[in-house]
Structure formats: C-alpha cells, structure tokens
Design an enzyme around this catalytic site. Structure first.
Site, short mmCIF file in Angstrom:
data_model
loop_
_atom_site.label_atom_id
_atom_site.label_comp_id
_atom_site.label_asym_id
_atom_site.label_seq_id
_atom_site.Cartn_x
_atom_site.Cartn_y
_atom_site.Cartn_z
CB SER A 157 -28.35 -24.23 17.35
OG SER A 157 -29.37 -25.13 16.96
CG ASP A 175 -28.42 -24.43 8.81
OD1 ASP A 175 -29.59 -24.79 9.07
OD2 ASP A 175 -27.60 -24.15 9.71
CG HIS A 188 -30.17 -23.94 12.69
ND1 HIS A 188 -29.06 -24.60 12.19
CD2 HIS A 188 -30.26 -24.30 14.00
CE1 HIS A 188 -28.50 -25.32 13.15
NE2 HIS A 188 -29.22 -25.16 14.26
#
Length: 426
Positions: free
Chosen positions: A48, A378, A381
């Site tokens: 991610s 968040d 990340h």
C-alpha cells in the site's frame, strides 16, 4: 480505468478539445525529459505504500476509495493510501512540470506525435495517476508503454501458504510479490515482443517497500517478536529472489527500499502502548523495540543486496533507506514543516495517537484541517507531505549507491514547495 477508455467513453461526458496553453506546458515538460530522463519506463512492485489503485480496482468497496483519501492533491480518491501522492509518484517522475502541472501517468514520457500530446492534455484534465495500476489497464500493452505499477495494498512478500503453515488466520490479499512478478512476466511480451533487452535495461524497477505486511499481520495476531524475527530471512530471501529474477530478465537498475520505523506508526503505538518509559525513545516517543525490529529487517536486506551486487555486477541495485529518511523527520519534525504532535494520525477516530480500529479513515473517522503539517495520514500510512520529505532525502544521503549518481541528470524540482499550488483537478 485506462486513459484511452476514459477518453473514448461516451458515459464520461469528456471530450478532448484543443487547449494551447496546456499543450505548451506538456510539450515544454516533455522536451526537458528528453534531455534529462534516464529511464524510458518504470515498473513498481510492493504494497500500500506504493499502490496507486490496484487494491481499489479489485476491491471497489475498500475504504481507500472514499473521501478523505486523495483530498489534498487529486481532490478525490484515487486508490492511494494517503491524502495525495505517494512515494512512487515522486520517484517515478523526473520533470517538475509533468507532476505538478499534469499529474500524469508516465516517467520519461516522450512526445513523438500530436496524439501523444493530446494524451498529456487529457491527463491534465482528468487527474490520472503517473504510473498506471496494472489491474486498471487492458493488458494488451498499450496502457503500459511507459511502465506499470503492480503494487497492491495489503500485499506480502511471502505467499499466504507460509502464514497458514504458521497457524495464522489469513484474511488479506494473496497478491504477493511472486504474484506481482507473474503479472509482469505476463505483460512483458505485449511490451517488447521477442527482444526485451532494450526495454528491461532502460527501465527503472522499484521492488518495495515490501515485507512490512508480513510482519504487521503477525504482530497484530499476537505473535511475539522473537517468533516474527524468524520470518525475516524468509521474507528477505523472497525479495532477493524477485530481484534476481528481474535481473535475469534483463533489468539493470532498481530501487529496493527498506522498511519504515514501525515503532513510530500510530497503529503500533496504539496497540503496544506501555507504561514503561524505557520502552520509548526519549527524543521521538517512538517504541524502541519495534524500531529495533525494523532495523533487524533492514540489516538482513542490506546483506542480501550486497550478495546480489557481487553476483550481478552488471546491475545497479540501489538501497533506499526509508528508515533513516523517516527518522530524520521524527527527530526534528518542525524543521520539516510538521507540527508538535508528529506521531498522531491526521485521519482517525481518537485516542492518544488518533488511531482507533473501530473508527478508521474512509469510514467514520474525523480528519485534521491541515494534513501538510502531519506525518501520519491514517495511522498506518503517511501524508503526501511526509512522502515528499522522504523523497527529498532519497536525493541526498539516503540511497546506497547514490540515486543522483546513478542518474546524474535527474532533477526532481517536483520536490520543491512550488508544486503545491498546482494540485491536480478532479
């Protein structure tokens, strides 16, 4: 969705009209890249931290497809796990104009025809990502002439069977590093027919960051650090095997990032809160034993890369020291423009680090008013501002060998603050 599809779709309501000022910007940008570009394409593998839409394409109800993801630069969700751009967006472009004025798909894009100039105008109009997510393309090669991103949110370096063999409950994607490599090999013949040596040798490959999720899943299922340390040689071996396979296919230049300091990540700080002052680093507030684990992985990775360099001296394997680049920011956040509470998430559900597993970003969590002053987006990340600061570091002391030396003509003015006013339009 591939750009060609977006341009042609009658449902989109988008019609390409001549726009001479934008075209002039694109042409000027691309002429710069013809002179300064070192690579003809970029191919990215990872999780991610590099995903630009693959996870969202395969899981369309993922929270990453909801606001406030993407709010800062693109002004809408794009499948990136951030408020804006991610590391790949900064690594993958050598021209300030193409990134800051066009938010385009390509690294070292070359204009050879009026049709390609129109592609640049289309990118300006609809805010497409710079490197096309593989799962969003048509896989006939047309969408990926200038590279492809195979990174998937949640991906691991190891296949899921490894975790099942350890008695772990597997609930995440199986788009592991080996799967991503198979996607690349499936795509390759459509890009270069029978002779792929030129494409491979002229492209930049980024292998990672990958491996972080292999440890995340274990930590969050209650496995002890001593057991998880036994995963490290297997994870690093998988990364090394992928690099070796790419070299055998003809790759000559690649960036291989290490892991970030997980002891500074809000979700870890929340899950592993401690009353013991000695568990925390005095200068940063990060959890020391977790950061030592990240360094343990990175040492093993450096050893693996050293062996690969000796085995394949014809390849340039660049280690990107994400750990130290990030720690420089955590140690002196205000020097980099961040606020007084650098460990708290911008988008979160409360608590000492503004991370709450029951109120996650993209669902019902609140969001801070100024993401550019936060490091964590968040709780897992980073913000675009943090990624940009780390990318600046990669042009300095945090790549081995030096990235600037590998590509002497590269000039990433996109990393200057002047690009903020040119955010992409939705």
């Amino acid at each position: 969705m591939a750009m060609a599809m977006a341009m042609a779709s009658p449902a989109s309501g988008f019609r390409l009209r001549p726009h001479l000022p934008l075209l002039a910007i694109c042409l000027a940008s691309l002429n710069v890249m013809l002179v300064a570009g070192c690579y003809s394409a970029i191919f990215s593998f990872g999780d991610s931290l590099a995903d630009t839409g693959n996870r969202l394409h395969s899981h369309r109800f993922d929270p990453v497809g909801r606001f406030p993801y993407g709010e800062t630069f693109f002004h809408h969700p794009t499948g990136r796990y951030s408020d804006g751009r991610v590391m790949l967006d900064f690594i993958g472009n050598g021209s300030p104009s193409l990134t800051s004025h066009a938010s385009t798909l390509f690294l070292s894009l070359r204009i050879a025809s009026a049709d390609e100039a129109r592609w640049c105008v289309a990118a300006q109009a609809i805010g497409l990502p710079m490197v096309q997510p593989y799962l969003a393309g048509t896989h006939d090669g047309e969408d990926f002439r200038y590279g492809a991103n195979f990174a998937v949110g949640g991906a691991t370096a190891l296949d899921n069977e490894f975790f099942r063999s350890k008695g772990m409950e597997v609930s995440w994607t199986n788009d592991s590093l080996s799967v991503q490599l198979e996607w690349f090999k499936h795509l390759l013949p459509s890009l270069c027919s029978t002779n792929c040596s030129d494409l491979m040798s002229e492209s930049l490959f980024t292998v990672g960051e990958i491996g972080g999720n292999d440890y995340n899943h274990a930590f969050f299922q209650g496995r002890g650090v001593d057991e998880i340390k036994t995963f490290v040689p297997v994870v690093v071996s998988a990364i090394g095997s992928a690099i070796e396979e790419l070299i055998k296919l003809g790759a000559r230049t690649m960036i291989v990032p290490g892991n970030f300091p997980i002891g500074c990540v809000a979700v870890y700080l929340t899950v592993f809160q401690s009353d013991r002052r000695e568990d925390y680093e005095s200068g940063t507030g990060c959890i020391e034993w977790l950061n030592r684990f990240s360094m343990y992985h990175n040492r093993h990775l450096l050893d693996e890369l050293s062996q690969l360099r000796r085995r394949y001296p014809e390849a340039t394997i660049i280690y990107a020291n994400y750990y130290e680049a990030a720690m420089a920011i955590f140690r002196s956040p205000q020097e980099y423009g961040f606020g007084k509470f650098p460990l708290a998430a911008c988008c979160g559900g409360g608590g000492p680090y503004n991370y709450n597993d029951s109120s996650k970003c993209g669902k019902d969590a609140g969001v801070c008013s100024s993401p550019s002053t936060q490091i964590s987006w968040d709780g897992i990340h980073l913000t675009e501002a943090a990624y940009k600061a780390i990318a600046r570091g990669l042009l300095g002391p945090y790549t081995i060998p030096s990235l600037s030396r590998s590509c002497p003509t590269i000039k990433w003015n996109v990393l200057d603050n002047s690009d903020d006013e040119y955010s992409a339009q939705s």
